[in-house]
Each structure stands twice: as structure tokens, then as C-alpha cells.
Design an enzyme around this catalytic site. Structure first.
Site, mmCIF file in Angstrom:
data_model
loop_
_atom_site.group_PDB
_atom_site.id
_atom_site.type_symbol
_atom_site.label_atom_id
_atom_site.label_comp_id
_atom_site.label_asym_id
_atom_site.label_seq_id
_atom_site.Cartn_x
_atom_site.Cartn_y
_atom_site.Cartn_z
ATOM 1 N N GLU A 217 0.913 -1.102 -0.085
ATOM 2 C CA GLU A 217 0.090 -0.032 0.097
ATOM 3 C C GLU A 217 0.857 1.233 -0.039
ATOM 4 O O GLU A 217 1.743 1.414 0.684
ATOM 5 C CB GLU A 217 -1.007 0.032 1.124
ATOM 6 N N THR B 138 -5.901 1.838 -5.611
ATOM 7 C CA THR B 138 -5.613 0.497 -5.416
ATOM 8 C C THR B 138 -6.157 -0.667 -6.239
ATOM 9 O O THR B 138 -5.428 -1.508 -7.081
ATOM 10 C CB THR B 138 -5.836 -0.134 -3.955
ATOM 11 N N HIS C 279 -1.341 3.550 4.773
ATOM 12 C CA HIS C 279 -2.193 4.250 3.984
ATOM 13 C C HIS C 279 -2.202 5.646 4.619
ATOM 14 O O HIS C 279 -2.213 5.682 5.586
ATOM 15 C CB HIS C 279 -3.519 3.440 4.157
ATOM 16 N N ASP D 178 1.509 -0.107 -4.950
ATOM 17 C CA ASP D 178 0.087 0.280 -5.701
ATOM 18 C C ASP D 178 -0.001 1.617 -6.157
ATOM 19 O O ASP D 178 -0.573 1.764 -7.598
ATOM 20 C CB ASP D 178 -1.126 -0.151 -4.903
ATOM 21 N N HIS D 179 0.636 2.555 -5.567
ATOM 22 C CA HIS D 179 0.362 4.032 -6.239
ATOM 23 C C HIS D 179 1.492 4.901 -5.281
ATOM 24 O O HIS D 179 1.795 4.317 -4.214
ATOM 25 C CB HIS D 179 -1.105 4.409 -6.425
HETATM 26 C C1 GP9 Z 1 -9.043 -0.085 0.634
HETATM 27 C C2 GP9 Z 1 -7.613 -0.147 0.262
HETATM 28 C C3 GP9 Z 1 -7.058 1.252 -0.106
HETATM 29 O O1 GP9 Z 1 -9.443 -1.475 0.570
HETATM 30 O O2 GP9 Z 1 -7.293 -0.859 -0.778
HETATM 31 O O3 GP9 Z 1 -7.368 1.712 -1.021
HETATM 32 P P1 GP9 Z 1 -6.849 3.213 -1.600
HETATM 33 O O4 GP9 Z 1 -7.331 4.273 -1.018
HETATM 34 O O5 GP9 Z 1 -5.501 2.963 -1.571
HETATM 35 O O6 GP9 Z 1 -7.225 3.182 -3.353
HETATM 36 MN MN MN Z 2 -3.622 1.847 -2.152
#
Ligand code: GP9
Ligand code: MN
Length: 628
Positions: free
Chosen positions: A254, A298, A413, A472-473
Site C-alpha cells: 500500500e 489500489t 495508507h 500500488d500507487h
Molecule cells: C481499500 C484499500 C485502499 O480497501 O485498498 O484503497 P486506496 O485508497 O489506496 O485506493
Molecule cells: Mn492503495
């Protein structure tokens, strides 16, 4: 009949208030909607009102009291029906209804049986407002002289209703920015827009997708197919098939960017374990690997991984096109006898995963309900990554081998908060609390990954598995450029900003001895072809935009979702063509051919999604089908 004569809007007002209060009561009693602060509670309370004002208010256009009452009765029956439908659905699926769920025929079996089994006599309560309305119509006497509203009165009424709607949307935007453009989660939509507005929004999103789909034809795929075939390259001869038959574990890290790796912050190492992996003999690390996500964050990264198509420029494809035909990595592995799963300790409706995973042919989704969250094990968005990995590996021991299990982490996150005991390094000291804390949560994520490797070893799963990990980003947006500049010791120009979109990509194959740092420039779109090639699965007839990153024939070119791109020679950002490496601005003409190709490729991908074109494609032999 009551003696007193009531003002002319009494029945309308009563109908609105009755449905409004009932809806709020139902929110509180029949759904588990999480409320974190008083503002959220206020929005939840307010949210049914705007639609009710509009919808019930339309009765003002009817000339006779009788017709007005009839209309109000039907309207309240309809809203009650919608709310009650959701209650019944929620009893079984802990989710709100979205249109595709009603149209997916294989859901019907489930739906019919479970609905019948979950209707109780006490459910009459859900229609209490209709009953109140009927009684009111019967017993309340309206001043007959002035039953019809004037045009001016109606104007005032609808202006006020619009004001309520804007107040609601304004508060929702403060509470959850970009709610409508990004969609996020059905619970969040219901919580912020209200049940009724949510359904209108869902109707809008789904019908927009449906219209484009209806007009698409099989011939639309010809040009796309030609483009993909003419750019196709052979997978790496050296790496193809080296992980054949092994379990595949993919970890989404994440918000993990590449810059903390092999880097320090105020003298402290940020990612000791990942740093070690970059030098490990069984790990290939790609430092020039970019995320290509859009608003779907994500979920977009998952989409890139599974389909090797670009996500959409507006809204999350997980929400807008979850009913499409895809040819996912999970499906490919499934057809080779793999059991496939995703493990993620969040509510299943987040990013519409529960719906989308069906379309991606993922056998099993182990969501929040499959995990135990002991006291002290949750922070920020929920279960901490260390206990998450511990339980995920325990789940893997139960899986049928070979398996493909994808793990989505959560602790690193935004807003990057941690319990004191999990802070292993000090915070940074810039003017951005976000960046300051980010280093600490990244450090925690690193520790969690280390624990994952240990768990896999302890449970005997390590030797026979491939472990792939990707960021992921971005975690730090451009809003924090000033603080980033302080950390990096240089100004964050559009060039630097593009370079900051690098996210780590690790491929760990125990016992392979193939480790090393691979400087190839690539992106998330390349994960599917790269991984499937390692697993010895042929993708030569698939429609995918990425390449095997190990292929000797590959041209280095990565296109961001917003049209920026990076090649071995150039970086194109904010309409400026830079030389890659020196960061010098060069003649835009040098970037021109790539600009063109980037736009074409993004458009082709978009047309596949918008037209649901893969339904016209024979996955088995790569031939175009004639159409429905
Ligand atoms: C939510 C998690 C976070 O289930 O995958 O999502 P994001 O805000 O990073 O897109
Ligand atoms: Mn994410």
C-alpha cells in the site's frame, strides 16, 4: 375525520418527515454503517432529505388533492420498497444493492432463495411511513380553498430543495473529497448521499456504461487487435517458465513508492528488509518501475495487474465496468489448475471488489470477515499488516496447491498513523505531517514484509512459492512537494514529480539464483505478461498492452494514466519534453512520436473497456468473434 382544517402542504410535509425519519432509523438499525465523527452523523441524518423533497414535491404539480395524495402514496411505497429491498439484501450479503447485481443472472438463484427466507412479519415497520400517510390522507382535512400551489410557491419550494441537496453534497465533499468521481465504496456513497440518491447515482453510472456497450461492435476490436499484434514481442527465453507450477503470492504494498528504498531519512534506514532483498540472490528488483493508476488507486493497480489494460481516466473501472468480460491473470492460472484468492482485511464492497472479483474469475475473496482483529491489532484503516500477514499465511496453509493468492496491505495508507509501539523510526521534520509520518509507516510495512517471509518459511510454504511484490500507487501526492523538496534536497519539477511515480517491483523466486537489480523501465501494465511468462503460461494470443519485462526485445516505454510517459531517452510531463537522466528540457518534437503512441494506446484500452470488447474475443485461440 379530524375537525381542524390543516394548511395545504400538511400531507406533503408529513409524508416527507415520516419517510425521512424512518429512513434514518433504518440506517441506524438495519445496516452497520460506521460513523467516526459528529459530522458524518449529521450527513447521514440529512442525506435522505434532498431526494424526498424533490420526489415527493413533484406532487405539487398535480391539480387535485386526490391526485396529489395518490402520487404521494405511490412515491412513498416506492421509496419504502427500495429501502426494504436493500434491508433484505443486506441481511444476506452485508452490502447495498447495485444494478449489476440484479442483472447478473447467476445471482438470482441466491437472491430468490435468501430473500424469501429473510422476510419477517415485523418488517411491516419498514412501511410505517406509508401507513402514516394513509392515515393522514384519511383523517386530515385540508383547507380546500387553497389546495393548489402557485408557480411562485413551487419555485421557492424547489430552490429550497436544491439548497438542501447542495448543502448535503458540500458536507459530503468536506467529509470525503472526490466521493462522486472516485466512487470508493457503496457504504460511503450511501452514508454521504443517502440511500435514494445513491441509487440514482448508481443508475447513472451503470446506464452510461451500458449505452456505450450497446453501441459497440465486434469490428471495433479489429484495429486494437492489429495494434497489439504489431507491437507484440516474444517473452524472455531465459526466464520463461522458471517458476512453473509453483504457488504464486502477490503482495500489494500500500502507497509504497520507490524513493525510501536504499535511502535514509535523518540517518535512519527506512526499509532495511527491502534493501536487503535488492541485493538478494533470488530477488530481482526493478527500480525504474512506475505505477499507472488513476482515480481508482489500489483497485486500478489490481486491474492493471490482472488484465494488463489501462484503468479508466474517469472513475474506477472496478465500479463502472464490473460486469465486463475480462481475461484475467487469475482466470489464466485457474485454467492451469491453480486455486485463486485475494486476501484483504477491509469490507468487501470497498472498490466494488466483491462484484469485480467475480468478473476477474477470482475463486475466493477473503475479506474483513475472514480475519480476526484482536484488541490492539487495528490502526488507521483496520487490521495491521503484521497480524494480517500472519493470518493470510495461515489461510494459505489451507489452500489447495498450487495456489495464486494475492494479499493487499493496508497500514501504510494515508493518513499514515501508527500506534506508538509500532513506530520503529522517528518522524521526519518537514512542514508536512503526512510526509513526516509516511517514513514511519513505510518502516512498519518493511517489518511486516519481513514477517511475511518468516511466516512462509515457518509454515513450509516458502520453498515452493514465488513472491511478487509491487507498490500500488504514490503515497505522497504533489500537495507535499515543498516537504518532498526538503527531503530530496532538490526542487520537485514536473520531471522529478514524474520520477517520483516509481513504485517498487520485486520478483522473488527462492532457489533460482536469478537475483539482481534490473534497470528496465516498465510499469504495472507489464506485471501480467511478466508474471505469466515466469509461470510458464503462454499469453501470445491475449489482448494485453504490457510486455514481459525480462524480454530481450523490449522497448523501454511506460505510459502513465494521465498521458505522461517515460522512455530510456525522454520524460514527458506537463507538456514538457525532458531528457531522461539530465532532466534538461529538450525540443518537444523529440517526444512527439511517443505522445502520439501514448494517446493511441490509452484510447484503445479505453475502447476495450467502454465497449466491453473482450466479449468479442475468443480467449482460447485469439480470434475475433462475429458478435452477439
Ligand atoms: C481499500 C484499500 C485502499 O480497501 O485498498 O484503497 P486506496 O485508497 O489506496 O485506493
Ligand atoms: Mn492503495
Amino acid at each position: 375525520m379530524l375537525k381542524k382544517e390543516w394548511p395545504k402542504y400538511s400531507i406533503l410535509a408529513l409524508a416527507i418527515v415520516a419517510t425521512w425519519l424512518k429512513t434514518y432509523t433504518v440506517y441506524k438499525t438495519s445496516f452497520s454503517i460506521t460513523i467516526d465523527n459528529p459530522l458524518q452523523e449529521l450527513i447521514l441524518f440529512l442525506s435522505p432529505l434532498s431526494l424526498l423533497l424533490f420526489f415527493y414535491g413533484l406532487s405539487l404539480f398535480l391539480k387535485s388533492v386526490k391526485n396529489q395524495n395518490r402520487y404521494l402514496f405511490i412515491a412513498s411505497l416506492l421509496t419504502s420498497g427500495i429501502l426494504y429491498g436493500n434491508v433484505v439484501f443486506y441481511r444476506f450479503f452485508t452490502d447495498f444493492i447495485t444494478l449489476p447485481v440484479l442483472f447478473q443472472t447467476d445471482n438470482f438463484g441466491d437472491l430468490g432463495a435468501s430473500t424469501a427466507a429473510s422476510i419477517y412479519i415485523t418488517d411491516v415497520f419498514y412501511f410505517i411511513d406509508v401507513i402514516v400517510l394513509l392515515l393522514a390522507i384519511k383523517f386530515i382535512r385540508i383547507k380546500t380553498r387553497e389546495t393548489i400551489s402557485s408557480a411562485v410557491q413551487r419555485k421557492v419550494y424547489f430552490i429550497l430543495s436544491a439548497a438542501v441537496l447542495f448543502l448535503n453534497l458540500g458536507l459530503a465533499e468536506t467529509e470525503r473529497p472526490q466521493l462522486l468521481t472516485r466512487s470508493f465504496d457503496r457504504e460511503m456513497l450511501v452514508k454521504n448521499l443517502g440511500m435514494y440518491n445513491y441509487h440514482l447515482y448508481d443508475l447513472f453510472i451503470q446506464s452510461r456504461s451500458q449505452v456505450q456497450r450497446t453501441f459497440a461492435e465486434s469490428s471495433d476490436l479489429v484495429e486494437v487487435n492489429n495494434y497489439i499484434r504489431s507491437n507484440q514481442i516474444a517473452p524472455s527465453a531465459e526466464m520463461s517458465g522458471i517458476a512453473e507450477g509453483k504457488n504464486l503470492i502477490i503482495v500489494a504494498l500500500e502507497s509504497m513508492q520507490s524513493f525510501p528504498i536504499n535511502n535514509e531519512m535523518n540517518g535512519q534506514t527506512i526499509t532495511p528488509f527491502l534493501n536487503e532483498l535488492t541485493e538478494d540472490e533470488d530477488t530481482i528488483y526493478f527500480p525504474n518501475f512506475y505505477h499507472q493508476t488513476g482515480l481508482g488507486k489500489t483497485s486500478d493497480s489490481e486491474f492493471l495487474l490482472e488484465t494488463s489494460l489501462y484503468p479508466r481516466s474517469g472513475g474506477a473501472v472496478f465500479f463502472t465496468h464490473s460486469g465486463n468480460t475480462f481475461n484475467s491473470m487469475a482466470e489464466k492460472l485457474g485454467s492451469k489448475g491453480y486455486s485463486t484468492s485475494v486476501q484483504h482485511a477491509n469490507t468487501k464492497s470497498f472498490w466494488n471488489r466483491d462484484m469485480m472479483y467475480d468478473s476477474l474469475s477470482i475463486d475466493e475473496f477473503l475479506d474483513l470477515d475472514s480475519f480476526t482483529v484482536e484488541k490492539g491489532q487495528a490502526v488507521n484503516w483496520g487490521l495491521k499488516d503484521i497480524p494480517f500477514f500472519e493470518q493470510s499465511v495461515a489461510n494459505m496453509t489451507e489452500m489447495q496447491e498450487p495456489f495464486y493468492s494475492r494479499l493487499i496491505t493496508l497500514t501504510n495508507h494515508y493518513p499514515f498513523t501508527l500506534d506508538e509501539e509500532d513506530k520503529m523510526i522517528d518522524a521526519f521534520d518537514s512542514n508536512s505531517g503526512t510526509l513526516n509520518r509516511y517514513f514511519q509507516t513505510v518502516r512498519y510495512l518493511d517489518e511486516a514484509v519481513k514477517s511475511l517471509f518468516e511466516e512462509l518459511k515457518e509454515n513450509g510454504l516458502y520453498e515452493n512459492s514465488v513472491i511478487v511484490m509491487y507498490g500500488d500507487h504514490y503515497g505522497i501526492s504533489e500537495n507535499h512537494n515543498e516537504a518532498m523538496a526538503q527531503y530530496m534536497g532538490k526542487e520537485i519539477t514536473p520531471y522529478e514529480s514524474a520520477k517520483l511515480q516509481r513504485v517498487p517491483f520485486f520478483v522473488h523466486i527462492p532457489g533460482s539464483g536469478k537475483g539482481g537489480i534490473n534497470e528496465e523501465i516498465g510499469g504495472q501494465i507489464d506485471m501480467r505478461p511478466t508474471i505469466l511468462s515466469l509461470m510458464g503460461i503462454d499469453t501470445s494470443t491475449d489482448l494485453q498492452f504490457g510486455d514481459d519485462l525480462f524480454s530481450e526485445e523490449r522497448e523501454e516505454f511506460v505510459i502513465f494514466r494521465d498521458g505522461r510517459f517515460v522512455t530510456d531517452q525522454y520524460v514527458f510531463a506537463e507538456n514538457i519534453c525532458y531528457e531522461n537522466g539530465t532532466a534538461e528540457e529538450v525540443d518537444k518534437q523529440l517526444c512527439a512520436p511517443y505522445i502520439e503512441q501514448a494517446l493511441t494506446e490509452l484510447q484503445y484500452s479505453e475502447s476495450i473497456i467502454a465497449g466491453d470488447l473482450l466479449r468479442f474475443y475468443d480467449k482460447e485461440n485469439g480470434e475475433l468473434l462475429p458478435g452477439d
